[in-house]
Design an enzyme around this catalytic site. Structure first.
Site, PDB file in Angstrom:
ATOM      1  N   GLY A 230       0.783  -1.230   0.000  1.00 23.05           N
ATOM      2  CA  GLY A 230       0.000   0.000   0.000  1.00 23.05           C
ATOM      3  C   GLY A 230       0.809   1.270   0.000  1.00 23.05           C
ATOM      4  O   GLY A 230       0.239   2.361   0.004  1.00 23.05           O
ATOM      5  N   GLU A 269       4.731  -6.401   1.698  1.00 24.81           N
ATOM      6  CA  GLU A 269       4.639  -6.905   0.329  1.00 24.81           C
ATOM      7  C   GLU A 269       4.289  -5.746  -0.609  1.00 24.81           C
ATOM      8  O   GLU A 269       3.135  -5.504  -0.927  1.00 24.81           O
ATOM      9  CB  GLU A 269       3.617  -8.048   0.233  1.00 24.81           C
ATOM     10  CG  GLU A 269       2.290  -7.781   0.902  1.00 24.81           C
ATOM     11  CD  GLU A 269       1.364  -8.991   0.892  1.00 24.81           C
ATOM     12  OE1 GLU A 269       0.187  -8.826   0.495  1.00 24.81           O
ATOM     13  OE2 GLU A 269       1.804 -10.070   1.304  1.00 24.81           O
ATOM     14  N   CYS A 270       5.310  -5.043  -1.033  1.00 23.44           N
ATOM     15  CA  CYS A 270       5.136  -3.872  -1.890  1.00 23.44           C
ATOM     16  C   CYS A 270       5.346  -4.249  -3.354  1.00 23.44           C
ATOM     17  O   CYS A 270       6.147  -5.123  -3.672  1.00 23.44           O
ATOM     18  CB  CYS A 270       6.120  -2.780  -1.499  1.00 23.44           C
ATOM     19  SG  CYS A 270       5.809  -2.050   0.126  1.00 23.44           S
ATOM     20  N   GLY A 271       4.655  -3.574  -4.218  1.00 23.48           N
ATOM     21  CA  GLY A 271       4.828  -3.766  -5.657  1.00 23.48           C
ATOM     22  C   GLY A 271       5.158  -2.459  -6.344  1.00 23.48           C
ATOM     23  O   GLY A 271       6.290  -2.223  -6.773  1.00 23.48           O
ATOM     24  N   ARG A 272       4.172  -1.592  -6.421  1.00 21.58           N
ATOM     25  CA  ARG A 272       4.319  -0.314  -7.120  1.00 21.58           C
ATOM     26  C   ARG A 272       5.535   0.476  -6.607  1.00 21.58           C
ATOM     27  O   ARG A 272       6.320   1.008  -7.389  1.00 21.58           O
ATOM     28  CB  ARG A 272       3.046   0.504  -6.894  1.00 21.58           C
ATOM     29  CG  ARG A 272       3.034   1.868  -7.529  1.00 21.58           C
ATOM     30  CD  ARG A 272       1.876   2.718  -7.009  1.00 21.58           C
ATOM     31  NE  ARG A 272       0.688   1.924  -6.787  1.00 21.58           N
ATOM     32  CZ  ARG A 272      -0.229   1.656  -7.723  1.00 21.58           C
ATOM     33  NH1 ARG A 272      -0.049   2.133  -8.947  1.00 21.58           N
ATOM     34  NH2 ARG A 272      -1.285   0.938  -7.444  1.00 21.58           N
ATOM     35  N   CYS A 347     -10.822   3.423 -30.581  1.00 21.18           N
ATOM     36  CA  CYS A 347     -12.063   4.058 -31.020  1.00 21.18           C
ATOM     37  C   CYS A 347     -12.997   4.281 -29.826  1.00 21.18           C
ATOM     38  O   CYS A 347     -14.126   3.782 -29.784  1.00 21.18           O
ATOM     39  CB  CYS A 347     -12.749   3.194 -32.072  1.00 21.18           C
ATOM     40  SG  CYS A 347     -11.755   2.953 -33.557  1.00 21.18           S
ATOM     41  N   TYR A 376       1.802  -1.650 -12.849  1.00 21.55           N
ATOM     42  CA  TYR A 376       0.384  -1.594 -13.235  1.00 21.55           C
ATOM     43  C   TYR A 376       0.182  -0.836 -14.548  1.00 21.55           C
ATOM     44  O   TYR A 376      -0.774  -0.091 -14.699  1.00 21.55           O
ATOM     45  CB  TYR A 376      -0.457  -0.979 -12.108  1.00 21.55           C
ATOM     46  CG  TYR A 376      -0.397  -1.767 -10.832  1.00 21.55           C
ATOM     47  CD1 TYR A 376      -1.038  -2.998 -10.728  1.00 21.55           C
ATOM     48  CD2 TYR A 376       0.324  -1.310  -9.740  1.00 21.55           C
ATOM     49  CE1 TYR A 376      -0.972  -3.743  -9.563  1.00 21.55           C
ATOM     50  CE2 TYR A 376       0.401  -2.047  -8.570  1.00 21.55           C
ATOM     51  CZ  TYR A 376      -0.251  -3.264  -8.493  1.00 21.55           C
ATOM     52  OH  TYR A 376      -0.176  -4.001  -7.343  1.00 21.55           O
TER      53      TYR A 376
END
Length: 399
Positions: A230, A269-272, A347, A376
């Protein structure tokens, strides 16, 4: 990522016949960034990489020796983790696991499963018993809060995530009674993209108080407390990012003075926060046009490659890389010093990467380089809508 590397790459690609459209990842910058973050964590605290942010194999191979392991949320992510490093420790989460995924996780020797309901506890126990094993589990709890403001909330409001705090007694009884599981602690992941180190520390103090209270109420001794991820990225002001040194300083004080000694492991548990800054998305401007008094820059690409801006409803930061070559015997349209909306080739009027941003001169044939695109971006995009070609994927630095 290093600006000179992406500048050189885009300049070279701009000499080719096809318009520039690519993701570029600086693996050396990634390793330096993550190595520094992990190095500041206090004793007992461990960083896992949340693979949902970006599961590209070169990134995983770069990260595997730097982090405590990977957090996965599907059998497919588990397979990618094991392919990148057969021995990397793995945590298995996700709100809707299948029996086959649970079995696959147990056969692959994952460290722990994060269980999100009483029924899932029964299913994990049944699969583990059938395989002649026992699964270490954390109960993911959907706390009542209150929580700091963030882009996305996973707890404190009605969501599909975790076990409602009011239902925790039933879940703990099941975890203690079922033969195929061993309750080792709790998993608490309540929000996404929090930008305040102070607010994040306050949330961890709330987690601490809740878990200590549960230990007393239910006669437990937790081995592991997973405090989730987070931690966010400030896409609105790239110079004002999450204060990691301040956060780890406060965390060190919390852990030393107030976390029980029998908590042998406090997981994050970080990602970004780990990978966003290593990636850029570059797209050539195919046209500049004005409609009903508004300026538009149309790029080769769009939300089918980079869905994050429209998903989060923000204008993603970019820089303009001028390209002097002009390949057409026609006037070269441009926009200068006025609000311009950057759109893609789909479109739909929702194919927007940045809206009404006042930018310096943008000409057809220039390239827009979207920064902090390593998380992401490609992973969450609808790649094959309209069947446009995929962007090139370029990994710079170490292999």
């Amino acid at each position: 990522m290093a600006a000179d590397r992406i500048t050189a790459l885009v300049a070279e690609r701009a000499t080719r016949s096809e318009p520039v459209c690519l993701y570029a990842y600086d693996l050396d910058a990634l390793a330096a960034h993550v190595g520094a973050l992990v190095g500041e964590l206090p004793e007992r605290c461990r960083m896992f990489y949340a693979m949902k942010a970006n599961s590209a194999a070169p990134l995983l191979r770069t990260l595997a020796p730097l982090v405590a392991g990977f957090e996965v949320a599907s059998g497919g992510e588990l397979a990618k983790a094991r392919e990148a490093d057969p021995d990397v420790p793995v945590l298995f989460g996700g709100p809707a696991k299948t029996d086959s995924e649970i079995a696959e996780a147990l056969r692959a020797g994952v460290l722990r499963l994060h269980v999100e309901s009483v029924l899932e506890l029964h299913r994990v126990s049944a699969v583990a018993t059938r395989l002649g094993s026992r699964a270490d589990v954390l109960l993911r709890v959907n706390l009542a809060g209150p929580f700091p403001a963030a882009t996305i909330a996973m707890a404190g409001v009605p969501t599909q995530f975790g076990i409602d705090e009011s239902a925790l007694p039933e879940a703990i009884r099941a975890a203690q009674d079922l033969p195929g599981v061993r309750l080792t602690g709790f998993h608490l992941h309540s929000l996404s993209n929090n930008l305040s180190a102070t607010a994040h520390l306050e949330m961890l103090a709330l987690y601490r108080d809740r878990v200590i209270g549960w230990e007393r109420e239910f006669g437990l001794r937790c081995e592991v407390v997973n405090m989730g991820g987070g931690i966010g990225v400030n896409y609105g002001d790239l110079s004002a990012q999450f204060d990691w040194p301040g956060f780890t300083s406060g965390l060190r004080d919390l852990a030393k003075r107030t976390f029980p000694g029998h908590w042998r492991e406090i997981d994050f548990e970080c990602g970004r926060f780990l990978v966003a800054g290593c990636g850029s998305y570059a797209a050539e401007v195919l046209d500049i046009k004005h409609n009903h008094g508004s300026a538009f820059a149309l790029v080769r690409g769009g939300t089918h490659h980079f869905r994050l801006p429209v998903s989060w409803q923000h204008s993603h930061p970019f820089v303009v890389q001028p390209v002097e070559r002009w390949r057409y015997d026609a006037p070269r349209p441009e926009s200068s010093g006025e609000p311009v909306t950057v759109t893609g080739e789909l479109c739909t009027p929702k194919d927007v990467l940045a809206r009404a941003v006042v930018a310096p001169r943008i000409r057809a044939g220039d390239v827009l380089v979207f920064q902090y695109a390593g998380a992401y971006g490609w992973e969450i995009s609808h790649h094959d809508f309209l069947s446009h070609p995929h962007p090139e994927q370029v990994f710079l630095g170490r292999r």
